[in-house]
Design a protein around this motif. Structure first.
Motif, PDB file in Angstrom:
ATOM      1  N   GLU A  55     -13.237  40.969   8.246  1.00  0.00           N
ATOM      2  CA  GLU A  55     -14.133  40.435   9.270  1.00  0.00           C
ATOM      3  C   GLU A  55     -13.768  40.913  10.673  1.00  0.00           C
ATOM      4  OE1 GLU A  55     -15.258  36.057  11.208  1.00  0.00           O
ATOM      5  OE2 GLU A  55     -14.376  36.175   9.197  1.00  0.00           O
ATOM      6  N   ASN A  56     -12.477  40.925  10.980  1.00  0.00           N
ATOM      7  CA  ASN A  56     -12.043  41.230  12.338  1.00  0.00           C
ATOM      8  C   ASN A  56     -11.686  42.689  12.576  1.00  0.00           C
ATOM      9  OD1 ASN A  56     -11.766  38.465  13.822  1.00  0.00           O
ATOM     10  ND2 ASN A  56     -10.863  38.097  11.807  1.00  0.00           N
ATOM     11  N   THR A  57     -11.265  43.389  11.523  1.00  0.00           N
ATOM     12  CA  THR A  57     -10.887  44.799  11.667  1.00  0.00           C
ATOM     13  C   THR A  57     -11.463  45.618  10.511  1.00  0.00           C
ATOM     14  OG1 THR A  57      -8.775  44.212  10.594  1.00  0.00           O
ATOM     15  CG2 THR A  57      -8.774  44.377  13.000  1.00  0.00           C
ATOM     16  N   PRO A  58     -12.783  45.638  10.358  1.00  0.00           N
ATOM     17  CA  PRO A  58     -13.408  46.317   9.212  1.00  0.00           C
ATOM     18  C   PRO A  58     -13.217  47.827   9.185  1.00  0.00           C
ATOM     19  CG  PRO A  58     -15.064  45.682  10.823  1.00  0.00           C
ATOM     20  CD  PRO A  58     -13.782  45.046  11.259  1.00  0.00           C
ATOM     21  N   ASP A  59     -12.981  48.417  10.353  1.00  0.00           N
ATOM     22  CA  ASP A  59     -12.838  49.877  10.415  1.00  0.00           C
ATOM     23  C   ASP A  59     -11.407  50.344  10.182  1.00  0.00           C
ATOM     24  OD1 ASP A  59     -15.547  50.110  10.993  1.00  0.00           O
ATOM     25  OD2 ASP A  59     -15.216  49.980  13.157  1.00  0.00           O
ATOM     26  N   ALA A  60     -10.465  49.415  10.169  1.00  0.00           N
ATOM     27  CA  ALA A  60      -9.061  49.775   9.938  1.00  0.00           C
ATOM     28  C   ALA A  60      -8.834  50.081   8.461  1.00  0.00           C
ATOM     29  CB  ALA A  60      -8.150  48.634  10.391  1.00  0.00           C
ATOM     30  N   ASN A  61      -7.703  50.666   8.167  1.00  0.00           N
ATOM     31  CA  ASN A  61      -7.320  50.951   6.786  1.00  0.00           C
ATOM     32  C   ASN A  61      -6.623  49.714   6.221  1.00  0.00           C
ATOM     33  OD1 ASN A  61      -6.616  52.146   4.369  1.00  0.00           O
ATOM     34  ND2 ASN A  61      -4.866  53.240   5.216  1.00  0.00           N
ATOM     35  N   ILE A  62      -7.372  48.883   5.496  1.00  0.00           N
ATOM     36  CA  ILE A  62      -6.856  47.600   5.012  1.00  0.00           C
ATOM     37  C   ILE A  62      -6.218  47.791   3.632  1.00  0.00           C
ATOM     38  CG2 ILE A  62      -7.452  45.233   4.367  1.00  0.00           C
ATOM     39  CD1 ILE A  62      -9.858  45.514   6.325  1.00  0.00           C
ATOM     40  N   ILE A  63      -4.960  47.412   3.535  1.00  0.00           N
ATOM     41  CA  ILE A  63      -4.207  47.548   2.286  1.00  0.00           C
ATOM     42  C   ILE A  63      -3.866  46.156   1.759  1.00  0.00           C
ATOM     43  CG2 ILE A  63      -2.142  48.490   1.184  1.00  0.00           C
ATOM     44  CD1 ILE A  63      -3.977  50.640   2.291  1.00  0.00           C
ATOM     45  N   GLN A  64      -4.214  45.887   0.501  1.00  0.00           N
ATOM     46  CA  GLN A  64      -3.879  44.604  -0.112  1.00  0.00           C
ATOM     47  C   GLN A  64      -2.599  44.742  -0.937  1.00  0.00           C
ATOM     48  OE1 GLN A  64      -7.099  42.372  -1.986  1.00  0.00           O
ATOM     49  NE2 GLN A  64      -8.620  43.695  -0.994  1.00  0.00           N
ATOM     50  N   LEU A  65      -1.649  43.862  -0.688  1.00  0.00           N
ATOM     51  CA  LEU A  65      -0.383  43.854  -1.420  1.00  0.00           C
ATOM     52  C   LEU A  65      -0.160  42.480  -2.051  1.00  0.00           C
ATOM     53  CD1 LEU A  65       1.844  45.801   1.148  1.00  0.00           C
ATOM     54  CD2 LEU A  65       0.789  46.686  -0.943  1.00  0.00           C
ATOM     55  N   ALA A  66       0.591  42.457  -3.151  1.00  0.00           N
ATOM     56  CA  ALA A  66       0.748  41.224  -3.938  1.00  0.00           C
ATOM     57  C   ALA A  66       1.505  40.132  -3.211  1.00  0.00           C
ATOM     58  CB  ALA A  66       1.441  41.536  -5.265  1.00  0.00           C
ATOM     59  N   LYS A  67       2.487  40.503  -2.388  1.00  0.00           N
ATOM     60  CA  LYS A  67       3.343  39.512  -1.741  1.00  0.00           C
ATOM     61  C   LYS A  67       3.424  39.761  -0.235  1.00  0.00           C
ATOM     62  CE  LYS A  67       7.047  40.326  -4.278  1.00  0.00           C
ATOM     63  NZ  LYS A  67       6.572  41.342  -5.227  1.00  0.00           N
ATOM     64  N   VAL A  68       3.593  38.679   0.506  1.00  0.00           N
ATOM     65  CA  VAL A  68       3.770  38.798   1.951  1.00  0.00           C
ATOM     66  C   VAL A  68       5.044  39.584   2.247  1.00  0.00           C
ATOM     67  CG1 VAL A  68       4.104  37.533   4.113  1.00  0.00           C
ATOM     68  CG2 VAL A  68       2.528  36.648   2.394  1.00  0.00           C
ATOM     69  N   THR A  69       6.052  39.416   1.402  1.00  0.00           N
ATOM     70  CA  THR A  69       7.299  40.166   1.593  1.00  0.00           C
ATOM     71  C   THR A  69       7.048  41.673   1.549  1.00  0.00           C
ATOM     72  OG1 THR A  69       7.697  39.844  -0.778  1.00  0.00           O
ATOM     73  CG2 THR A  69       8.861  38.400   0.722  1.00  0.00           C
ATOM     74  N   ASP A  70       6.101  42.106   0.731  1.00  0.00           N
ATOM     75  CA  ASP A  70       5.765  43.531   0.663  1.00  0.00           C
ATOM     76  C   ASP A  70       5.170  44.005   1.987  1.00  0.00           C
ATOM     77  OD1 ASP A  70       6.556  43.502  -1.986  1.00  0.00           O
ATOM     78  OD2 ASP A  70       4.529  43.218  -2.764  1.00  0.00           O
ATOM     79  N   ILE A  71       4.334  43.171   2.589  1.00  0.00           N
ATOM     80  CA  ILE A  71       3.718  43.517   3.873  1.00  0.00           C
ATOM     81  C   ILE A  71       4.793  43.633   4.955  1.00  0.00           C
ATOM     82  CG2 ILE A  71       2.108  42.729   5.664  1.00  0.00           C
ATOM     83  CD1 ILE A  71       0.545  41.298   3.410  1.00  0.00           C
ATOM     84  N   ILE A  72       5.696  42.669   4.967  1.00  0.00           N
ATOM     85  CA  ILE A  72       6.792  42.692   5.943  1.00  0.00           C
ATOM     86  C   ILE A  72       7.640  43.948   5.772  1.00  0.00           C
ATOM     87  CG2 ILE A  72       8.897  41.525   6.703  1.00  0.00           C
ATOM     88  CD1 ILE A  72       6.346  40.072   7.506  1.00  0.00           C
ATOM     89  N   ALA A  73       7.985  44.255   4.520  1.00  0.00           N
ATOM     90  CA  ALA A  73       8.810  45.431   4.240  1.00  0.00           C
ATOM     91  C   ALA A  73       8.123  46.714   4.695  1.00  0.00           C
ATOM     92  CB  ALA A  73       9.128  45.502   2.748  1.00  0.00           C
ATOM     93  N   GLU A  74       6.814  46.808   4.472  1.00  0.00           N
ATOM     94  CA  GLU A  74       6.065  47.999   4.870  1.00  0.00           C
ATOM     95  C   GLU A  74       6.017  48.141   6.391  1.00  0.00           C
ATOM     96  OE1 GLU A  74       4.134  50.391   2.419  1.00  0.00           O
ATOM     97  OE2 GLU A  74       6.104  49.620   1.838  1.00  0.00           O
TER      98      GLU A  74
END
Length: 305
Positions: free
Chosen positions: A184-203
């Motif tokens: 909704e807020n950043t539709p033009d960005a490259n949105i990546i879905q990951l299984a865990k929040v820890t994965d997002i933090i690590a990335e």
């Protein structure tokens, strides 16, 4: 002939009156009581759970301070967080034994929707899109949503306009409300879905991902352990707050859960749970699923220490 006609008319009228007098009036139907109109505690007589005598709760332990593993001095991981404390409170309130089943976040949604567990407690937002999968309790915690990045990049991404670019990589947890917020807020960005929040933090910490949509209290918890992270934007969201997912159509269970939530909020116990969870989350913890031996999976990228 006139007398005969008059006699027949009189008989017909008498029969008509007799028929009307003998007809029973159908009483007006009394509308059924809704759960909100029933007396407190009515649910106790009608309560049913997946396993008799137990309250089975699905959770995703990668969401401190909601749910995570606190590491004891002996290195033993212990399930903790204010969702876990609340789950125990609700079980005790209902006179049930608590059985918590850890799984990935999208598994929580699926298991509640299939009726394999009684409740889903994983910092759930009462998203209307999930209404066909589960019922939602009253809110038990009001939080917010945030967009997070490395502190060194805060100036580059301090507006949604700057974040909403094709060359900006943004993470969100699979199956979460954060995915919708990202789209909704950043539709033009490259949105990546990951299984865990820890994965997002690590990335983000490794520089492979620019930003991440994360629940505000969870983002603050990560900031304590990783000061290089920065909450750069508050994300607007009408349903700000957390509710419990309840097996669809189980009105007695939903009523009992709401009654317990009202009690835990009224006496201030919920505030204590949040404070205790935040304190534990600031220490050594593990976020993710344990291995088959109930031990921390050392190959998980993001562990707070």
């Amino acid at each position: 002939m006139k007398k005969l006609f008059a006699l027949l008319l009189t008989l017909a009228m008498a029969l008509s009156l007799a028929a009307c007098g003998s007809k029973e009036e159908t009483p007006a139907e009394t509308p059924a009581e809704t759960p909100a109109e029933k007396e407190a505690g009515w649910w106790k007589e009608e309560l049913s759970t997946v396993v008799d005598g137990k309250l089975t709760v699905a959770t995703s332990p990668d969401f401190a301070p909601y749910e995570f593993y606190a590491i004891g001095e002996d290195g033993t991981p212990q399930l903790a967080g204010f969702d876990i404390a609340l789950a125990q409170y609700i079980a005790d309130y209902m006179g049930l034994e608590l059985d918590v089943v850890p799984m990935d976040f999208d598994g929580v949604i699926m298991e509640v929707g299939m009726g394999n567990v009684d409740l889903g407690m994983a910092g759930l937002s009462p998203d209307p899109k999930r209404a066909n999968q589960m019922d939602f309790s009253d809110l038990y915690y009001k939080g917010g949503q945030s967009l997070v990045c490395l502190k060194e990049n805060a100036g580059k991404f301090d507006s949604f306009e700057k974040a909403n670019q094709p060359d900006v990589t943004i993470g969100a947890q699979t199956g979460s409300i954060q995915v919708d917020l990202a789209q909704e807020n950043t539709p033009d960005a490259n949105i990546i879905q990951l299984a865990k929040v820890t994965d997002i933090i690590a990335e983000m910490l490794s520089g492979k991902m620019d930003m991440g949509y994360i629940e505000t209290e969870v983002a603050k918890s990560y900031q304590k352990n990783y000061p290089e992270l920065e909450i750069v934007l508050d994300v607007p969201y009408d349903q700000a707050g957390s509710a419990i997912g309840v097996t669809k159509g189980n009105e007695a269970l939903l009523a009992g859960v709401n009654e317990a939530i009202a009690a835990v909020l009224a006496d201030g116990t919920m505030d204590d749970y949040v404070a205790q969870a935040n304190e534990l989350a600031s220490g050594e913890k593990y976020e993710g699923l344990l291995d088959e031996n109930g031990q921390v999976q050392t190959d998980d990228a993001a562990q707070a220490g």
